[in-house]
Design an enzyme around this catalytic site. Structure first.
Site, PDB file in Angstrom:
ATOM      1  N   GLY A  56      44.314  -1.993  47.291  1.00 20.45           N
ATOM      2  CA  GLY A  56      43.344  -2.974  47.767  1.00 20.45           C
ATOM      3  C   GLY A  56      43.536  -3.235  49.247  1.00 20.45           C
ATOM      4  O   GLY A  56      43.926  -2.346  50.006  1.00 20.45           O
ATOM      5  N   CYS A  57      43.282  -4.447  49.670  1.00 21.76           N
ATOM      6  CA  CYS A  57      43.417  -4.813  51.077  1.00 21.76           C
ATOM      7  C   CYS A  57      44.809  -4.497  51.595  1.00 21.76           C
ATOM      8  O   CYS A  57      45.805  -4.955  51.042  1.00 21.76           O
ATOM      9  CB  CYS A  57      43.124  -6.301  51.242  1.00 21.76           C
ATOM     10  SG  CYS A  57      43.486  -6.940  52.889  1.00 21.76           S
ATOM     11  N   TYR A  58      44.887  -3.741  52.677  1.00 27.62           N
ATOM     12  CA  TYR A  58      46.207  -3.308  53.132  1.00 27.62           C
ATOM     13  C   TYR A  58      47.034  -4.422  53.761  1.00 27.62           C
ATOM     14  O   TYR A  58      48.244  -4.292  53.908  1.00 27.62           O
ATOM     15  CB  TYR A  58      46.128  -2.101  54.057  1.00 27.62           C
ATOM     16  CG  TYR A  58      45.181  -2.115  55.244  1.00 27.62           C
ATOM     17  CD1 TYR A  58      44.773  -3.273  55.901  1.00 27.62           C
ATOM     18  CD2 TYR A  58      44.695  -0.889  55.735  1.00 27.62           C
ATOM     19  CE1 TYR A  58      43.920  -3.228  56.993  1.00 27.62           C
ATOM     20  CE2 TYR A  58      43.843  -0.836  56.837  1.00 27.62           C
ATOM     21  CZ  TYR A  58      43.458  -2.002  57.458  1.00 27.62           C
ATOM     22  OH  TYR A  58      42.619  -1.961  58.552  1.00 27.62           O
ATOM     23  N   TRP A  59      46.405  -5.545  54.109  1.00 24.39           N
ATOM     24  CA  TRP A  59      47.193  -6.667  54.633  1.00 24.39           C
ATOM     25  C   TRP A  59      48.123  -7.227  53.555  1.00 24.39           C
ATOM     26  O   TRP A  59      49.292  -7.508  53.804  1.00 24.39           O
ATOM     27  CB  TRP A  59      46.271  -7.769  55.143  1.00 24.39           C
ATOM     28  CG  TRP A  59      45.448  -7.357  56.312  1.00 24.39           C
ATOM     29  CD1 TRP A  59      45.799  -6.483  57.299  1.00 24.39           C
ATOM     30  CD2 TRP A  59      44.117  -7.787  56.620  1.00 24.39           C
ATOM     31  NE1 TRP A  59      44.770  -6.345  58.203  1.00 24.39           N
ATOM     32  CE2 TRP A  59      43.727  -7.133  57.808  1.00 24.39           C
ATOM     33  CE3 TRP A  59      43.226  -8.659  56.008  1.00 24.39           C
ATOM     34  CZ2 TRP A  59      42.489  -7.320  58.402  1.00 24.39           C
ATOM     35  CZ3 TRP A  59      41.989  -8.853  56.588  1.00 24.39           C
ATOM     36  CH2 TRP A  59      41.620  -8.188  57.774  1.00 24.39           C
ATOM     37  N   HIS A 219      46.364 -10.499  46.792  1.00 26.58           N
ATOM     38  CA  HIS A 219      47.498 -10.062  45.989  1.00 26.58           C
ATOM     39  C   HIS A 219      48.325 -11.233  45.472  1.00 26.58           C
ATOM     40  O   HIS A 219      48.403 -12.272  46.120  1.00 26.58           O
ATOM     41  CB  HIS A 219      48.378  -9.111  46.795  1.00 26.58           C
ATOM     42  CG  HIS A 219      47.702  -7.839  47.180  1.00 26.58           C
ATOM     43  ND1 HIS A 219      46.914  -7.733  48.304  1.00 26.58           N
ATOM     44  CD2 HIS A 219      47.658  -6.626  46.581  1.00 26.58           C
ATOM     45  CE1 HIS A 219      46.424  -6.500  48.386  1.00 26.58           C
ATOM     46  NE2 HIS A 219      46.861  -5.821  47.345  1.00 26.58           N
TER      47      HIS A 219
END
Length: 230
Positions: A56-59, A219
């Site tokens: 998902g979002c890499y942050w 997350h």
């Protein structure tokens, strides 16, 4: 979908323009078609220490792997970026269309810790990877939808593939038996594929949640401890 995204779209006026692109992904029920190939056969002593994960979002992936799992020196270096597509040097805007075949990833080098072993450390990370994101929601993590948010483990040799496959299969067994209930779905969509060229994301995307505590993140820990196999 519009009802779900409207609150985020309103927030887009209060956040950097590049962040507003995150809510514009295209939902897709088709798994990514990532090319496969035979990788180097190595033993656990010579397996690669490079690990590239799409969750998902890499942050959020960066925050959970580099800042949480890796806080005791288990991560040597890390960067967020893109992998998997055919277009060379994609921009963030390109990838956000969901049409390039690239996945948002965290690219890390894990440490070679004496007395631990490369295989054991890699397996521990893969297990943690499945704890902080939902691998049952195809091409989606929370509000982020599109193939760029696919759950993918990019592997660098056959030993990494063996370990990742073992952990994924174990997770599927737990899920089917009802021993893990923290996911939305009931089947694992995670792809295990050979690593390809890594393209680093813009500088202002690196260490985003360190620079912006409390920033955008989909997350969370889905289950705290792996069950015993029965």
């Amino acid at each position: 979908l519009s009802m779900l995204l409207n609150p985020l779209l309103k927030k887009a006026f209060l956040i950097p323009q590049f962040l507003s692109l995150r809510v514009m992904g295209v939902a897709s029920s088709t798994p990514l078609n990532l090319p496969d190939k035979k990788l180097d056969e190595v033993n656990s002593d010579s397996m690669s220490l490079k690990v590239t994960l799409g969750a998902g979002c890499y942050w959020g992936t960066e925050n959970y792997v580099s800042n949480k799992w890796g806080k005791d020196g288990r991560v040597v270096s890390s960067a967020v970026g893109f992998m998997g597509g055919e277009k060379p040097n994609p921009t963030y805007e390109n990838v956000c269309t969901g049409k390039t075949g690239h996945v948002e990833v965290l690219d890390v080098e894990i440490a070679d810790i004496a007395g631990v072993g490369k295989a054991a450390l890699y397996e521990d990370l893969i297990r943690y990877y499945f704890q902080f994101h939902d691998p049952t929601t195809l091409n989606q993590q929370g509000n982020d939808q599109g193939t760029q948010y696919a759950s993918v483990i990019f592997v660098y040799d056959e030993e990494q593939r063996r370990i990742a496959t073992k952990v994924k299969d174990e997770l599927s067994e737990h899920l089917e038996a009802g021993r893990i209930t923290g996911y939305i779905g009931n089947s694992i969509s995670t792809i295990i594929a050979p690593a390809s060229e890594f393209y680093r994301a813009p500088t202002n995307h690196q260490d985003y949640l360190t620079a912006n505590p409390g920033g955008y993140c989909n997350h969370r820990i889905r289950f705290k401890k792996w069950p015993e196999l029965k």
